[in-house]
Design a protein around this motif. Sequence first.
Motif, PDB file in Angstrom:
ATOM      1  N   VAL A   1      50.675 -15.228  37.550  1.00 46.01           N
ATOM      2  CA  VAL A   1      51.931 -15.841  36.973  1.00 46.01           C
ATOM      3  C   VAL A   1      51.622 -17.393  36.914  1.00 46.01           C
ATOM      4  N   PHE A   2      51.781 -18.069  35.636  1.00 49.75           N
ATOM      5  CA  PHE A   2      51.452 -19.365  35.455  1.00 49.75           C
ATOM      6  C   PHE A   2      52.569 -20.203  35.576  1.00 49.75           C
ATOM      7  N   GLN A   3      52.435 -21.694  35.258  1.00 50.93           N
ATOM      8  CA  GLN A   3      53.588 -22.634  35.444  1.00 50.93           C
ATOM      9  C   GLN A   3      54.360 -22.531  34.292  1.00 50.93           C
ATOM     10  N   GLN A   4      53.918 -22.063  33.234  1.00 49.43           N
ATOM     11  CA  GLN A   4      54.908 -22.104  31.941  1.00 49.43           C
ATOM     12  C   GLN A   4      54.999 -20.450  31.663  1.00 49.43           C
ATOM     13  N   TYR A   5      56.312 -20.474  31.385  1.00 52.49           N
ATOM     14  CA  TYR A   5      56.825 -18.867  31.331  1.00 52.49           C
ATOM     15  C   TYR A   5      56.358 -18.432  29.862  1.00 52.49           C
ATOM     16  N   ASN A   6      55.836 -16.925  29.893  1.00 47.99           N
ATOM     17  CA  ASN A   6      55.018 -16.668  28.979  1.00 47.99           C
ATOM     18  C   ASN A   6      55.653 -15.189  28.590  1.00 47.99           C
ATOM     19  N   ALA A   7      57.184 -15.371  28.349  1.00 49.16           N
ATOM     20  CA  ALA A   7      57.552 -14.115  28.087  1.00 49.16           C
ATOM     21  C   ALA A   7      57.665 -13.932  26.414  1.00 49.16           C
ATOM     22  N   PHE A   8      57.784 -12.795  25.731  1.00 49.03           N
ATOM     23  CA  PHE A   8      57.451 -12.735  24.352  1.00 49.03           C
ATOM     24  C   PHE A   8      59.357 -12.861  23.986  1.00 49.03           C
TER      25      PHE A   8
ATOM     26  N   THR B   1      63.695  -8.054  24.894  1.00 50.06           N
ATOM     27  CA  THR B   1      64.506  -8.342  26.149  1.00 50.06           C
ATOM     28  C   THR B   1      63.743  -8.369  27.316  1.00 50.06           C
ATOM     29  N   ALA B   2      64.513  -8.509  28.556  1.00 48.37           N
ATOM     30  CA  ALA B   2      63.876  -8.828  29.767  1.00 48.37           C
ATOM     31  C   ALA B   2      63.028  -7.277  30.104  1.00 48.37           C
ATOM     32  N   LEU B   3      63.945  -6.389  29.627  1.00 49.09           N
ATOM     33  CA  LEU B   3      63.363  -4.964  29.978  1.00 49.09           C
ATOM     34  C   LEU B   3      62.253  -4.763  29.181  1.00 49.09           C
ATOM     35  N   GLN B   4      62.286  -5.248  27.940  1.00 49.65           N
ATOM     36  CA  GLN B   4      61.025  -4.798  26.906  1.00 49.65           C
ATOM     37  C   GLN B   4      59.852  -5.433  27.287  1.00 49.65           C
ATOM     38  N   ASN B   5      60.249  -6.837  27.794  1.00 46.30           N
ATOM     39  CA  ASN B   5      59.115  -7.617  28.273  1.00 46.30           C
ATOM     40  C   ASN B   5      58.222  -7.023  29.496  1.00 46.30           C
TER      41      ASN B   5
ATOM     42  N   PRO C   1      64.722 -13.546  26.949  1.00 46.33           N
ATOM     43  CA  PRO C   1      64.308 -14.812  27.778  1.00 46.33           C
ATOM     44  C   PRO C   1      64.922 -16.110  27.531  1.00 46.33           C
ATOM     45  N   SER C   2      65.242 -16.305  26.087  1.00 52.87           N
ATOM     46  CA  SER C   2      65.903 -17.762  25.993  1.00 52.87           C
ATOM     47  C   SER C   2      67.409 -17.879  26.663  1.00 52.87           C
ATOM     48  N   SER C   3      67.869 -16.656  26.907  1.00 53.67           N
ATOM     49  CA  SER C   3      69.197 -16.864  27.709  1.00 53.67           C
ATOM     50  C   SER C   3      68.963 -17.026  29.157  1.00 53.67           C
ATOM     51  N   LEU C   4      67.972 -16.892  29.783  1.00 56.57           N
ATOM     52  CA  LEU C   4      67.706 -17.027  31.091  1.00 56.57           C
ATOM     53  C   LEU C   4      67.247 -18.357  31.635  1.00 56.57           C
ATOM     54  N   SER C   5      67.596 -18.722  32.916  1.00 53.80           N
ATOM     55  CA  SER C   5      67.362 -20.065  33.243  1.00 53.80           C
ATOM     56  C   SER C   5      65.770 -20.174  33.645  1.00 53.80           C
ATOM     57  N   GLY C   6      65.226 -21.151  33.742  1.00 54.27           N
ATOM     58  CA  GLY C   6      64.060 -21.282  34.050  1.00 54.27           C
ATOM     59  C   GLY C   6      63.608 -20.486  35.361  1.00 54.27           C
ATOM     60  N   GLY C   7      64.378 -20.542  36.458  1.00 48.17           N
ATOM     61  CA  GLY C   7      64.010 -19.557  37.493  1.00 48.17           C
ATOM     62  C   GLY C   7      64.122 -18.179  37.359  1.00 48.17           C
TER      63      GLY C   7
ATOM     64  N   LEU D   1      61.337 -13.327  35.966  1.00 50.97           N
ATOM     65  CA  LEU D   1      60.757 -12.405  34.739  1.00 50.97           C
ATOM     66  C   LEU D   1      59.215 -12.207  34.738  1.00 50.97           C
ATOM     67  N   ALA D   2      58.630 -13.275  34.783  1.00 53.09           N
ATOM     68  CA  ALA D   2      57.153 -13.369  34.759  1.00 53.09           C
ATOM     69  C   ALA D   2      56.436 -12.647  35.771  1.00 53.09           C
TER      70      ALA D   2
END
Length: 257
Positions: free
Chosen positions: A82-89, A93-97, A134-140, A145-146
């Motif tokens: 897991v890296f510093q920058q979020y890398n979700a598609f 959706t979260a589940l699909q990721n 992912p865009s609707s999730l907070s950074g944390g 998710l990552a």
Amino acid sequence: MIEIKEVTKSFGALPVLKGISLTIEKGELLCLIGASGSGKSTLLQCINGLESIQGGEIWVDGTSVHNRKTNINVLRRKLGIVFQQYNAFPHLTALQNVALAPRIVAKRSRKEAEIIARKHLAHVGLGDKENVLPSSLSGGQQQRLAIARALAMEPKYMLFDEVTSALDPELVGEVLETMRLLKSEGMTMVVVTHDINFVRESADRVAFLSGGEVCEIGTPQQVLENPRHELTQKFLRRERRPESPTPLTPFPVVRVV
Ligand code: ADP
Ligand code: MG
């Protein structure tokens, strides 16, 4: 277990790792600390074979990572990163990721992959977010998710590279809590961090890297409270200044002229 023996690596003429030797035992949480440029990220990338090495050897469960005969794709499944920058598609959706790697890499059916994904989303406390982008999730939440995405490959080891450094201070705790949960469940972890409190409270051992070498290694008690090396003392004095580490702005600030 992960064994790193006399590893050297250069980028062109620049030596970055200068003979690193470390062992990470099963169930251990090893923190890597050190100034920017000391080689922490490079070392993580060498452990999971994303970067080549020039000398020495790294073994994961007795398999040599950089041996040409090693099937690196099989080995890499053991190592979640897991890296510093979020890398979700962003369009999934979260589940699909989370279901993506089980489907594509582990060749599970859609249904199986979704069952695995649900399990890991719940594990990191995102059970109610499966249909969210992912865009609707907070950074944390995005960092959790990552972590869920990495866990979905059921790795034996987890590597974390400054996963809280880009977060607003109030979101750091939930991510560290998730990491502590994994540790309590017996996960073997290598954690690059500037969070000295996390090191003190959660690490079994901590290694201080300086200029591509392990300058000092020991329990948090030894290294943080009684650093033997002058460079460690200097680094810790700087890290402990109240204004440091500076919380980074999570997104570029757009100036309106
Ligand atoms: P840290 O994570 O401790 O900040 P890094 O491992 O990222 O340190 O970097 C160690 C050194 O290697 C730095 O001098 C950095 O500029 C250099 N470096 C890292 N990645 C590359 C790369 N892909 N190409 C060239 N130089 C690199
Ligand atoms: Mg780094």
